[in-house]
Design a protein around this motif. Structure first.
Motif, PDB file in Angstrom:
ATOM      1  N   ARG A   1      77.217 -72.428 -18.329  1.00  0.00           N
ATOM      2  CA  ARG A   1      77.014 -73.400 -19.412  1.00  0.00           C
ATOM      3  C   ARG A   1      78.392 -73.777 -19.947  1.00  0.00           C
ATOM      4  O   ARG A   1      79.375 -73.091 -19.652  1.00  0.00           O
ATOM      5  N   PRO A   2      78.489 -74.888 -20.711  1.00  0.00           N
ATOM      6  CA  PRO A   2      79.777 -75.227 -21.309  1.00  0.00           C
ATOM      7  C   PRO A   2      80.323 -74.047 -22.116  1.00  0.00           C
ATOM      8  O   PRO A   2      79.561 -73.382 -22.825  1.00  0.00           O
TER       9      PRO A   2
ATOM     10  N   GLY B   1      71.586 -72.958 -22.433  1.00  0.00           N
ATOM     11  CA  GLY B   1      71.429 -73.012 -20.976  1.00  0.00           C
ATOM     12  C   GLY B   1      72.487 -73.855 -20.301  1.00  0.00           C
ATOM     13  O   GLY B   1      73.400 -74.395 -20.930  1.00  0.00           O
ATOM     14  N   ARG B   2      72.379 -73.979 -18.974  1.00  0.00           N
ATOM     15  CA  ARG B   2      73.423 -74.653 -18.195  1.00  0.00           C
ATOM     16  C   ARG B   2      73.431 -76.154 -18.403  1.00  0.00           C
ATOM     17  O   ARG B   2      74.390 -76.814 -18.031  1.00  0.00           O
TER      18      ARG B   2
ATOM     19  N   SER C   1      73.263 -77.433 -21.423  1.00  0.00           N
ATOM     20  CA  SER C   1      73.580 -77.625 -22.846  1.00  0.00           C
ATOM     21  C   SER C   1      74.691 -78.649 -23.016  1.00  0.00           C
ATOM     22  O   SER C   1      75.600 -78.745 -22.199  1.00  0.00           O
TER      23      SER C   1
ATOM     24  N   VAL D   1      69.551 -83.308 -28.011  1.00  0.00           N
ATOM     25  CA  VAL D   1      70.644 -82.696 -27.255  1.00  0.00           C
ATOM     26  C   VAL D   1      70.265 -81.261 -26.951  1.00  0.00           C
ATOM     27  O   VAL D   1      69.820 -80.536 -27.852  1.00  0.00           O
TER      28      VAL D   1
ATOM     29  N   ALA E   1      77.551 -82.864 -30.968  1.00  0.00           N
ATOM     30  CA  ALA E   1      76.440 -83.806 -30.863  1.00  0.00           C
ATOM     31  C   ALA E   1      76.224 -84.564 -32.181  1.00  0.00           C
ATOM     32  O   ALA E   1      75.906 -85.744 -32.168  1.00  0.00           O
ATOM     33  N   ARG E   2      76.395 -83.872 -33.290  1.00  0.00           N
ATOM     34  CA  ARG E   2      76.122 -84.524 -34.590  1.00  0.00           C
ATOM     35  C   ARG E   2      77.276 -85.376 -35.056  1.00  0.00           C
ATOM     36  O   ARG E   2      77.109 -86.265 -35.896  1.00  0.00           O
TER      37      ARG E   2
ATOM     38  N   ILE F   1      78.504 -76.977 -29.729  1.00  0.00           N
ATOM     39  CA  ILE F   1      77.787 -78.067 -29.062  1.00  0.00           C
ATOM     40  C   ILE F   1      77.004 -78.893 -30.089  1.00  0.00           C
ATOM     41  O   ILE F   1      76.960 -80.121 -30.024  1.00  0.00           O
ATOM     42  N   VAL F   2      76.391 -78.225 -31.062  1.00  0.00           N
ATOM     43  CA  VAL F   2      75.658 -78.941 -32.116  1.00  0.00           C
ATOM     44  C   VAL F   2      76.624 -79.786 -32.952  1.00  0.00           C
ATOM     45  O   VAL F   2      76.355 -80.940 -33.286  1.00  0.00           O
TER      46      VAL F   2
ATOM     47  N   ASP G   1      68.358 -79.961 -30.159  1.00  0.00           N
ATOM     48  CA  ASP G   1      68.882 -80.446 -31.441  1.00  0.00           C
ATOM     49  C   ASP G   1      68.524 -81.930 -31.526  1.00  0.00           C
ATOM     50  O   ASP G   1      69.055 -82.728 -30.757  1.00  0.00           O
TER      51      ASP G   1
ATOM     52  N   ARG H   1      76.867 -72.544 -29.019  1.00  0.00           N
ATOM     53  CA  ARG H   1      75.777 -73.374 -29.545  1.00  0.00           C
ATOM     54  C   ARG H   1      76.224 -74.100 -30.816  1.00  0.00           C
ATOM     55  O   ARG H   1      75.944 -75.281 -30.989  1.00  0.00           O
TER      56      ARG H   1
ATOM     57  N   ILE I   1      70.970 -77.496 -26.428  1.00  0.00           N
ATOM     58  CA  ILE I   1      72.042 -76.657 -26.976  1.00  0.00           C
ATOM     59  C   ILE I   1      72.039 -75.258 -26.375  1.00  0.00           C
ATOM     60  O   ILE I   1      72.789 -74.396 -26.830  1.00  0.00           O
TER      61      ILE I   1
END
Lengths: 89, 141
Positions: A67-68, B13-14, B16, B9, A86-87, A82-83, B48, A79, B11
């Motif tokens: 995952r990233p 797992g691979r 994400s 979106v 995205a926001r 990433i949130v 998300d 997480r 957030i």
């Protein structure tokens, strides 16, 4: 008397029992420290604790989570980032 | 929490960090997603939500989602085609070699034909020679 390089404790000592029931001293390379998260410092799961030579024999997907930020940040910290990305868009 | 057509979106797992759309709400925990991710059933906690809602039906196919994503200018996840195994291709190569042999024989037959034309050109030179001799004869006379 052991060689100079083996007196420095840079290699770890392992007692091995031989087939002739003798116990002999073997010297093995020390493992690197455990991988930790870059932000919170938690120990990362899914990242093997091996020397670079052994890591090269493992497939790339076996060396870190797929995952990233896998293998750099823990799942909770990645997480959050990433949130936030995205926001902000 | 999530309705059909909600863009979100992922957030965890691979996949994400990639955008997806809710295709089906299975129960209060799980939803079916598609888009720039692998189409699968996931926990709604792994999403998300964004402000966008697409106009798709419940249980829409991947092609319908792809058409809606193209309108927004978003990429879509597509499966990579599986590579063909190496063994059957080797068998095909053997068959091709057998076919090539008669072709080579046909080419050699064609090469023989121009050789026949070369001797034809030589008599033309011979014809010219008597003409020159005739001219010399004229001069002599």
């Amino acid at each position: 008397m052991p060689e100079g390089k083996r007196k420095s404790r840079s290699q770890r000592r392992v007692y091995v029992r031989t087939p002739s029931s003798k116990s002999v001293l073997h010297y093995r390379a020390r493992k690197p420290s455990k991988a930790v998260c870059g932000t919170c410092g938690a120990v990362l799961k899914g990242v093997p604790r091996e020397t670079p030579a052994k890591l090269s024999k493992i497939p790339k997907s076996g060396r870190r989570p797929e995952r990233p930020f896998g293998g750099k940040l823990c799942s909770a910290c990645s997480r959050k980032i990433i949130v936030a990305i995205a926001r902000s868009e | 929490m999530f309705e059909v057509g909600r863009v979100a979106v992922k957030i965890a797992g691979r996949d994400s960090g990639r955008k997806c759309v809710v295709v089906d709400v299975i129960d209060d925990v799980f939803v079916l997603i598609d888009g720039d991710v692998r189409r699968k059933k996931i926990n709604a906690k792994h999403l998300d939500p964004t402000g966008e809602v697409l106009d798709i039906k419940k249980g829409a196919t991947h092609e319908e989602v792809e058409a809606e994503f193209k309108k927004l200018g978003l990429p879509v996840w597509n499966k990579k085609a599986k590579k063909v195994l190496s063994k059957p291709t080797k068998q095909r190569k053997v068959k091709e070699k057998e076919e090539e042999k008669p072709k080579k024989a046909a080419k050699t037959e064609k090469k023989e034909e121009p050789k026949v034309e070369v001797p034809k050109a030589e008599p033309k030179v011979e014809e010219k020679v008597p003409l020159e001799e005739k001219k010399e004869d004229v001069k002599k006379s």
